[in-house]
Design a protein around this motif. Structure first.
Motif, PDB file in Angstrom:
ATOM      1  N   ARG A 316     120.097  68.338 -44.547  1.00  0.00           N
ATOM      2  CA  ARG A 316     121.547  68.490 -44.695  1.00  0.00           C
ATOM      3  C   ARG A 316     121.992  69.955 -44.708  1.00  0.00           C
ATOM      4  NH1 ARG A 316     120.924  64.052 -48.353  1.00  0.00           N
ATOM      5  NH2 ARG A 316     120.638  65.501 -50.084  1.00  0.00           N
ATOM      6  N   LEU A 317     121.084  70.865 -45.005  1.00  0.00           N
ATOM      7  CA  LEU A 317     121.444  72.271 -45.137  1.00  0.00           C
ATOM      8  C   LEU A 317     121.820  72.857 -43.773  1.00  0.00           C
ATOM      9  CD1 LEU A 317     118.651  73.427 -47.600  1.00  0.00           C
ATOM     10  CD2 LEU A 317     121.022  72.857 -48.138  1.00  0.00           C
ATOM     11  N   VAL A 318     122.877  73.667 -43.762  1.00  0.00           N
ATOM     12  CA  VAL A 318     123.390  74.264 -42.526  1.00  0.00           C
ATOM     13  C   VAL A 318     123.094  75.755 -42.539  1.00  0.00           C
ATOM     14  CG1 VAL A 318     125.458  74.739 -41.154  1.00  0.00           C
ATOM     15  CG2 VAL A 318     125.195  72.526 -42.308  1.00  0.00           C
ATOM     16  N   PHE A 319     122.649  76.275 -41.379  1.00  0.00           N
ATOM     17  CA  PHE A 319     122.250  77.671 -41.281  1.00  0.00           C
ATOM     18  C   PHE A 319     122.962  78.359 -40.124  1.00  0.00           C
ATOM     19  CE2 PHE A 319     118.837  75.463 -43.394  1.00  0.00           C
ATOM     20  CZ  PHE A 319     118.486  76.330 -44.413  1.00  0.00           C
ATOM     21  N   GLY A 320     123.194  79.652 -40.319  1.00  0.00           N
ATOM     22  CA  GLY A 320     123.756  80.472 -39.264  1.00  0.00           C
ATOM     23  C   GLY A 320     122.904  81.702 -39.039  1.00  0.00           C
ATOM     24  N   ILE A 321     122.971  82.260 -37.824  1.00  0.00           N
ATOM     25  CA  ILE A 321     122.185  83.451 -37.476  1.00  0.00           C
ATOM     26  C   ILE A 321     122.639  84.634 -38.326  1.00  0.00           C
ATOM     27  CG2 ILE A 321     121.658  85.106 -35.652  1.00  0.00           C
ATOM     28  CD1 ILE A 321     122.073  82.866 -33.632  1.00  0.00           C
ATOM     29  N   SER A 322     121.682  85.329 -38.913  1.00  0.00           N
ATOM     30  CA  SER A 322     121.998  86.493 -39.735  1.00  0.00           C
ATOM     31  C   SER A 322     121.507  87.801 -39.134  1.00  0.00           C
ATOM     32  CB  SER A 322     121.396  86.323 -41.141  1.00  0.00           C
ATOM     33  OG  SER A 322     120.008  86.044 -41.062  1.00  0.00           O
ATOM     34  N   LYS A 323     120.798  87.719 -38.005  1.00  0.00           N
ATOM     35  CA  LYS A 323     120.427  88.914 -37.260  1.00  0.00           C
ATOM     36  C   LYS A 323     120.086  88.501 -35.838  1.00  0.00           C
ATOM     37  CE  LYS A 323     115.438  89.164 -38.252  1.00  0.00           C
ATOM     38  NZ  LYS A 323     114.377  90.002 -38.862  1.00  0.00           N
ATOM     39  N   THR A 324     119.971  89.467 -34.950  1.00  0.00           N
ATOM     40  CA  THR A 324     119.653  89.158 -33.559  1.00  0.00           C
ATOM     41  C   THR A 324     118.320  88.426 -33.477  1.00  0.00           C
ATOM     42  OG1 THR A 324     120.837  91.131 -32.820  1.00  0.00           O
ATOM     43  CG2 THR A 324     119.304  90.121 -31.272  1.00  0.00           C
ATOM     44  N   LEU A 325     118.327  87.266 -32.849  1.00  0.00           N
ATOM     45  CA  LEU A 325     117.110  86.465 -32.764  1.00  0.00           C
ATOM     46  C   LEU A 325     116.221  86.975 -31.635  1.00  0.00           C
ATOM     47  CD1 LEU A 325     118.511  82.851 -33.245  1.00  0.00           C
ATOM     48  CD2 LEU A 325     117.398  84.309 -34.930  1.00  0.00           C
ATOM     49  N   PRO A 326     114.942  87.180 -31.918  1.00  0.00           N
ATOM     50  CA  PRO A 326     114.022  87.626 -30.863  1.00  0.00           C
ATOM     51  C   PRO A 326     113.694  86.486 -29.910  1.00  0.00           C
ATOM     52  CG  PRO A 326     112.819  87.227 -32.899  1.00  0.00           C
ATOM     53  CD  PRO A 326     114.279  87.045 -33.225  1.00  0.00           C
ATOM     54  N   ASP A 327     113.193  86.834 -28.738  1.00  0.00           N
ATOM     55  CA  ASP A 327     112.819  85.808 -27.764  1.00  0.00           C
ATOM     56  C   ASP A 327     111.582  85.028 -28.204  1.00  0.00           C
ATOM     57  OD1 ASP A 327     114.919  86.494 -26.090  1.00  0.00           O
ATOM     58  OD2 ASP A 327     113.734  88.008 -25.026  1.00  0.00           O
ATOM     59  N   LYS A 328     110.725  85.688 -28.991  1.00  0.00           N
ATOM     60  CA  LYS A 328     109.532  85.022 -29.510  1.00  0.00           C
ATOM     61  C   LYS A 328     109.662  84.868 -31.017  1.00  0.00           C
ATOM     62  CE  LYS A 328     106.325  86.680 -25.953  1.00  0.00           C
ATOM     63  NZ  LYS A 328     105.052  87.415 -25.694  1.00  0.00           N
ATOM     64  N   SER A 329     109.003  83.852 -31.555  1.00  0.00           N
ATOM     65  CA  SER A 329     109.070  83.586 -32.987  1.00  0.00           C
ATOM     66  C   SER A 329     108.543  84.760 -33.796  1.00  0.00           C
ATOM     67  CB  SER A 329     108.241  82.345 -33.327  1.00  0.00           C
ATOM     68  OG  SER A 329     108.024  82.238 -34.726  1.00  0.00           O
ATOM     69  N   PRO A 330     109.210  85.113 -34.901  1.00  0.00           N
ATOM     70  CA  PRO A 330     108.626  86.089 -35.819  1.00  0.00           C
ATOM     71  C   PRO A 330     107.304  85.572 -36.355  1.00  0.00           C
ATOM     72  CG  PRO A 330     110.916  85.626 -36.385  1.00  0.00           C
ATOM     73  CD  PRO A 330     110.512  84.615 -35.359  1.00  0.00           C
ATOM     74  N   ASN A 331     106.448  86.483 -36.681  1.00  0.00           N
ATOM     75  CA  ASN A 331     105.139  86.157 -37.234  1.00  0.00           C
ATOM     76  C   ASN A 331     105.147  86.536 -38.709  1.00  0.00           C
ATOM     77  OD1 ASN A 331     102.231  86.363 -37.890  1.00  0.00           O
ATOM     78  ND2 ASN A 331     101.967  85.977 -35.710  1.00  0.00           N
ATOM     79  N   ILE A 332     105.122  85.545 -39.587  1.00  0.00           N
ATOM     80  CA  ILE A 332     105.223  85.773 -41.026  1.00  0.00           C
ATOM     81  C   ILE A 332     103.827  85.818 -41.629  1.00  0.00           C
ATOM     82  CG2 ILE A 332     106.172  84.943 -43.201  1.00  0.00           C
ATOM     83  CD1 ILE A 332     108.260  85.766 -41.167  1.00  0.00           C
ATOM     84  N   ALA A 333     103.474  86.924 -42.268  1.00  0.00           N
ATOM     85  CA  ALA A 333     102.174  87.033 -42.914  1.00  0.00           C
ATOM     86  C   ALA A 333     102.131  86.139 -44.145  1.00  0.00           C
ATOM     87  CB  ALA A 333     101.899  88.484 -43.306  1.00  0.00           C
ATOM     88  N   VAL A 334     101.120  85.299 -44.220  1.00  0.00           N
ATOM     89  CA  VAL A 334     100.882  84.434 -45.370  1.00  0.00           C
ATOM     90  C   VAL A 334      99.410  84.577 -45.757  1.00  0.00           C
ATOM     91  CG1 VAL A 334     102.707  82.805 -44.768  1.00  0.00           C
ATOM     92  CG2 VAL A 334     100.400  82.445 -43.876  1.00  0.00           C
TER      93      VAL A 334
END
Length: 495
Positions: A316-334
């Motif tokens: 149900r949660l709605v989201f909007g872009i908060s910065k320019t989206l890159p063409d490739k997915s960000p890589n999040i370090a976990v």
């Protein structure tokens, strides 16, 4: 130190910062992820205990005209500054109270209304036991059933490596009996750097020590003083915090950090086996603290836990872009490596978000035959700062414009040195983290009445004392912001 501060640094203001983890949309997102029923409403009573200079309180109040937001702090200088900003920004729903929770009576506590949300960021670790007891009394008496509590604190064992560093700071600053606490902290840094170079066996090279001793850019002296020079600096184990909070009847919801709630992103197969063998609750959280590099915990609790299905709650949660989206997915370090979204999912997600705000449920159904995990999708999208939750569909208000302008004008000197700033957003019901330059440019656009001044005009207005190469650099920064940010600012009701 002063006699009334219970051993806490009170001779200088704390650093100026907005804490995004306390934003109601972020808290609602974590609750949904953890299958807990809590959502912000149009009318709430909110309190920030240890509000410091009041930036977060004033931001929330400006963004939520239906809320009553209270800031409590022991330091009268903090309260005076926060109240002054609220008055100049014409924020009528923010109330600041000089409060010593060690001395506050039950009758005084009961003058507060029942609270829907209470936040404590950077308080618990630094205060004396009577203050901690006062915090628990306030939560017991005023946090309403179903109310949420956010606590950010230095945690063990992650911060254990810096316990010797804190003691060293206190010994070294004792060599300088004259001067303010920040001056004493600054004077101790060269000796800490010299000792660190000798690689002493029991002064471990933690990230904090390396930041102090090895980086060319010095940490803010006020931050060092408030972090290390209080007499009651005590990191705590999560389970000990839970024991202290027991009289307030709080249940743990989860971490304010997205990936810290997703076991698949935290543990190796061997660790996962041990994790699943442990009982739910504090034993599993303790194993997380052994595995993660987590010196600072940001925990969410609720007074009266009600379960809900996390999948529809997240969808149900709605989201909007908060910065320019890159063409490739960000890589999040976990801890187990990295998290990213494959191109077959990322490309349609980006295309949909560029068209306008989307619910998570809509994003998860863009690729037929695929059903991406909602929590892991959020870890990448929200964890990388690509999107923010949108709580309302409204435009800029007089309150948010007044507040953003007041902050830009009041703190321009501090802003040019850095800091954690935010613009009040009625759509986000909180603040959008930003630099001071972003804030100043957005204010100029908001005041321009639909016309966009040229970059040099904006640069000269917000930085009238610069010229030459500095002016050219400012023009370049303004030009880049004008290319990348106005759409985001409009989407979140800034301009």
């Amino acid at each position: 130190m002063t006699s009334w501060s219970h051993g806490y640094v009170a001779d200088s203001p704390y650093t100026f910062s907005y804490q995004a983890a306390q934003a109601p949309g972020n808290l609602a997102l974590i609750c949904a992820m953890m299958g807990v029923d809590w959502q912000p409403t149009a009318h709430m009573n909110v309190a920030d205990i240890g509000c410091g200079r009041g930036y977060t309180v004033n931001t929330l109040a400006a963004a939520n005209p239906g809320w009553n937001v209270f800031g409590l702090d022991y330091n009268p200088a903090h309260i005076a500054e926060a109240a002054s900003v609220a008055e100049r920004a014409q924020i009528n729903n923010a109330t600041f109270v000089e409060a010593d929770l060690a001395e506050m009576t039950d009758a005084e506590i009961d003058q507060l209304p029942e609270l829907d949300l209470v936040s404590l960021h950077g308080v618990w670790t630094w205060v004396a036991d009577p203050v901690r007891a006062g915090i628990v009394r306030l939560l017991s008496r005023r946090l309403k059933p179903g109310g949420l509590c956010y606590i950010g604190y230095n945690a063990l064992p992650g911060f254990g490596g810096d316990m010797a560093l804190q003691r060293l700071f206190r010994h070294l600053t004792a060599l300088h009996p004259v001067g303010s606490s920040p001056e004493k902290a600054r004077a101790a840094v060269p000796m800490i750097r010299a000792l660190h170079a000798t690689k002493p066996a029991n002064l471990p090279p933690t990230n904090m020590l390396k930041r102090i001793a090895e980086d060319e850019t010095e940490l803010d002296a006020s931050y060092l003083a408030h972090e290390f020079l209080t007499a009651h600096w005590r990191p705590v184990f999560f389970e000990d915090l839970c024991a202290d909070l027991a009289p307030a009847k709080l249940d743990h919801v989860g971490s304010a950090g997205f990936h810290e709630n997703v076991a698949d992103l935290l543990f190796s197969p061997e660790q996962r086996e041990i994790y699943e063998a442990l009982p739910m609750g504090t034993p599993r959280e303790f194993l997380k603290d052994l595995v993660l590099q987590r010196p600072f915990r940001r925990d969410i609790f609720i007074r009266g836990l009600r379960r809900t299905d996390p999948v529809p709650a997240l969808d149900r949660l709605v989201f909007g872009i908060s910065k320019t989206l890159p063409d490739k997915s960000p890589n999040i370090a976990v801890p187990v490596g990295s998290a990213e979204i494959g191109p077959e999912l990322w490309e349609p997600i980006v295309a949909a978000l560029r068209e306008g705000p989307q619910s998570l449920g809509q994003l998860r159904t863009l690729t037929p035959g695929r059903n991406p995990n909602a929590a892991e999708l959020l870890t990448v999208l929200a964890g990388a700062g690509c999107v923010l939750p949108m709580l309302r569909d409204v435009g800029p208000s007089e309150a948010t414009r007044n507040f953003n302008r007041t902050v830009a004008e009041t703190y321009w000197r501090e802003g040019r040195r850095g800091g954690q700033y935010a613009m009040a957003s009625p759509v986000l019901a909180a603040g959008i983290p930003c630099s001071w330059m972003e804030l100043a440019v957005a204010v100029q656009l908001g005041d321009a009445g639909g016309e966009t001044p040229d970059p040099e005009t904006i640069a000269r207005r917000i930085l009238p004392d610069i010229s030459g190469d500095a002016l050219e650099g400012a023009k370049d920064m303004v030009s880049e912001l004008l290319r990348e940010r106005p759409d985001v600012w409009r989407r979140f009701g800034i301009i």
